[in-house]
Design a protein around this motif. Structure first.
Motif, mmCIF file in Angstrom:
data_model
loop_
_atom_site.group_PDB
_atom_site.id
_atom_site.type_symbol
_atom_site.label_atom_id
_atom_site.label_comp_id
_atom_site.label_asym_id
_atom_site.label_seq_id
_atom_site.Cartn_x
_atom_site.Cartn_y
_atom_site.Cartn_z
ATOM 1 N N ALA A 141 0.835 -1.200 0.000
ATOM 2 C CA ALA A 141 0.000 0.000 0.000
ATOM 3 C C ALA A 141 0.871 1.252 0.000
ATOM 4 O O ALA A 141 0.584 2.233 -0.698
ATOM 5 N N HIS A 142 1.943 1.222 0.782
ATOM 6 C CA HIS A 142 2.866 2.357 0.829
ATOM 7 C C HIS A 142 3.492 2.619 -0.538
ATOM 8 O O HIS A 142 3.585 3.767 -0.989
ATOM 9 N N MET A 143 3.908 1.566 -1.232
ATOM 10 C CA MET A 143 4.522 1.726 -2.549
ATOM 11 C C MET A 143 3.544 2.352 -3.538
ATOM 12 O O MET A 143 3.916 3.210 -4.343
ATOM 13 N N ARG A 144 2.279 1.931 -3.459
ATOM 14 C CA ARG A 144 1.267 2.487 -4.375
ATOM 15 C C ARG A 144 1.000 3.947 -4.058
ATOM 16 O O ARG A 144 0.828 4.773 -4.973
ATOM 17 N N PHE A 145 0.968 4.296 -2.783
ATOM 18 C CA PHE A 145 0.727 5.675 -2.379
ATOM 19 C C PHE A 145 1.892 6.564 -2.806
ATOM 20 O O PHE A 145 1.699 7.682 -3.296
ATOM 21 N N LEU A 146 3.103 6.073 -2.632
ATOM 22 C CA LEU A 146 4.287 6.834 -3.035
ATOM 23 C C LEU A 146 4.272 7.095 -4.532
ATOM 24 O O LEU A 146 4.591 8.199 -4.991
ATOM 25 N N ARG A 147 3.879 6.101 -5.307
ATOM 26 C CA ARG A 147 3.830 6.271 -6.761
ATOM 27 C C ARG A 147 2.829 7.354 -7.155
ATOM 28 O O ARG A 147 3.095 8.169 -8.048
ATOM 29 N N LEU A 148 1.678 7.388 -6.483
ATOM 30 C CA LEU A 148 0.681 8.417 -6.762
ATOM 31 C C LEU A 148 1.238 9.810 -6.483
ATOM 32 O O LEU A 148 1.118 10.723 -7.319
ATOM 33 N N LEU A 149 1.855 9.990 -5.324
ATOM 34 C CA LEU A 149 2.351 11.317 -4.964
ATOM 35 C C LEU A 149 3.493 11.762 -5.870
ATOM 36 O O LEU A 149 3.608 12.949 -6.199
ATOM 37 N N MET A 150 4.328 10.834 -6.295
ATOM 38 C CA MET A 150 5.409 11.181 -7.218
ATOM 39 C C MET A 150 4.851 11.648 -8.560
ATOM 40 O O MET A 150 5.382 12.574 -9.183
ATOM 41 N N LYS A 151 3.752 11.045 -9.008
ATOM 42 C CA LYS A 151 3.122 11.480 -10.255
ATOM 43 C C LYS A 151 2.567 12.889 -10.125
ATOM 44 O O LYS A 151 2.697 13.711 -11.040
ATOM 45 N N LEU A 152 1.936 13.177 -8.989
ATOM 46 C CA LEU A 152 1.393 14.518 -8.776
ATOM 47 C C LEU A 152 2.512 15.555 -8.742
ATOM 48 O O LEU A 152 2.406 16.629 -9.349
#
Length: 265
Positions: A160-171
């Motif tokens: 879940a952390h990896m998926r959340f990090l990927r989202l924030l990096m895209k933003l």
């Protein structure tokens, strides 16, 4: 009979000629037509309870939303939902739901572009990065006899952390300013900053934490107050992103707000 659910209590031996798998106290049976059933062993007895997966799971999922909206205590969770809480995590449904809700966020921002002044912000509830007490065992796990299963709980949190990090990096790569907000008190600022950096996060615009006075507030009032302050400072709030209803309640929200899958269920 339509509209009714049935409960069978059967011996484990009666399933000896069926294809089924066991995962700790949870059993799964897949019928020839593809329909699945979950079984929950009754403690200190040689029987298991058989319940139809779809009906009870849908009920428990709906009840979880009811818990969030009304801020109910976990004691008010139906007993039948304990099994499905474990299933929701172990079988990957939570991660699938989380991924889908994050895809909605990504697709929304895909067609938007922030201004060059850095005032277009997304307010991120970092509870979804670090729970208030990440080493605390969830009460429903304790009541379900799963408190010693930290291996799979840790794996779910990691993914879940990896998926959340990927989202924030895209933003961030698209030019959006990220403001992190947490329910923790200001005295924990240094430790929280170190945790964020250690976990791979960086470049956020600011980190909002609770003052001593705000620790006495209901959390939704704290979020309302801080959102209003950001708007008064000239920020344009593109979104608020959280899995918790208290962060998404009241005025001064973003143009589009996103409720992520909640790990409570």
């Amino acid at each position: 009979m339509a509209g009714f659910q049935f409960l069978w209590v059967i011996s484990v031996d009666s399933l000896s000629h069926s294809t089924w798998s066991r995962d700790h106290n949870i059993f799964r049976l897949t019928l020839r037509n593809g329909k699945q059933w979950l079984f929950d062993r009754v403690r200190n007895a040689g029987v298991i309870e058989l319940r139809e997966t779809i009906d009870d799971f849908d009920y428990c999922k709906a009840f979880a939303l009811h818990v969030e909206v009304n801020n109910l205590e976990l004691d008010e969770f139906p007993t039948i939902c304990k099994t499905y809480f474990i299933w929701y995590f172990r079988e990957g449904q939570y991660l699938r739901d989380l991924n889908l809700t994050m895809l909605i966020v990504e697709r929304y921002f895909r067609n938007l572009a922030p201004e060059d002044d850095g005032l277009d912000v997304s307010l991120i509830d970092i509870y979804d990065i670090f729970p208030s007490n990440p080493h605390h065992t969830h009460p429903l796990l304790l009541r379900s006899g799963q408190h010693d299963r930290n291996d799979w709980v840790g794996e779910v949190r990691r993914l879940a952390h990896m998926r959340f990090l990927r989202l924030l990096m895209k933003l961030q790569s698209s030019g959006w300013s990220l403001i992190f907000i947490t329910r923790k008190r200001e005295e924990q600022c240094n430790a929280t900053t170190k945790e964020l950096i250690s976990a791979g996060y960086g470049g956020w615009a600011s980190l909002i934490m609770r003052s001593d006075d705000e620790m006495q507030m209901d959390s939704w009032k704290f979020f309302n107050k801080r959102r209003a302050e950001l708007l008064n400072q000239g920020f344009r709030m593109a979104s608020v992103i959280s899995s918790r209803m208290d962060a998404l309640t009241g005025p001064c929200l973003g143009k589009r707000n996103f409720k992520l899958a909640n790990p409570i269920f």
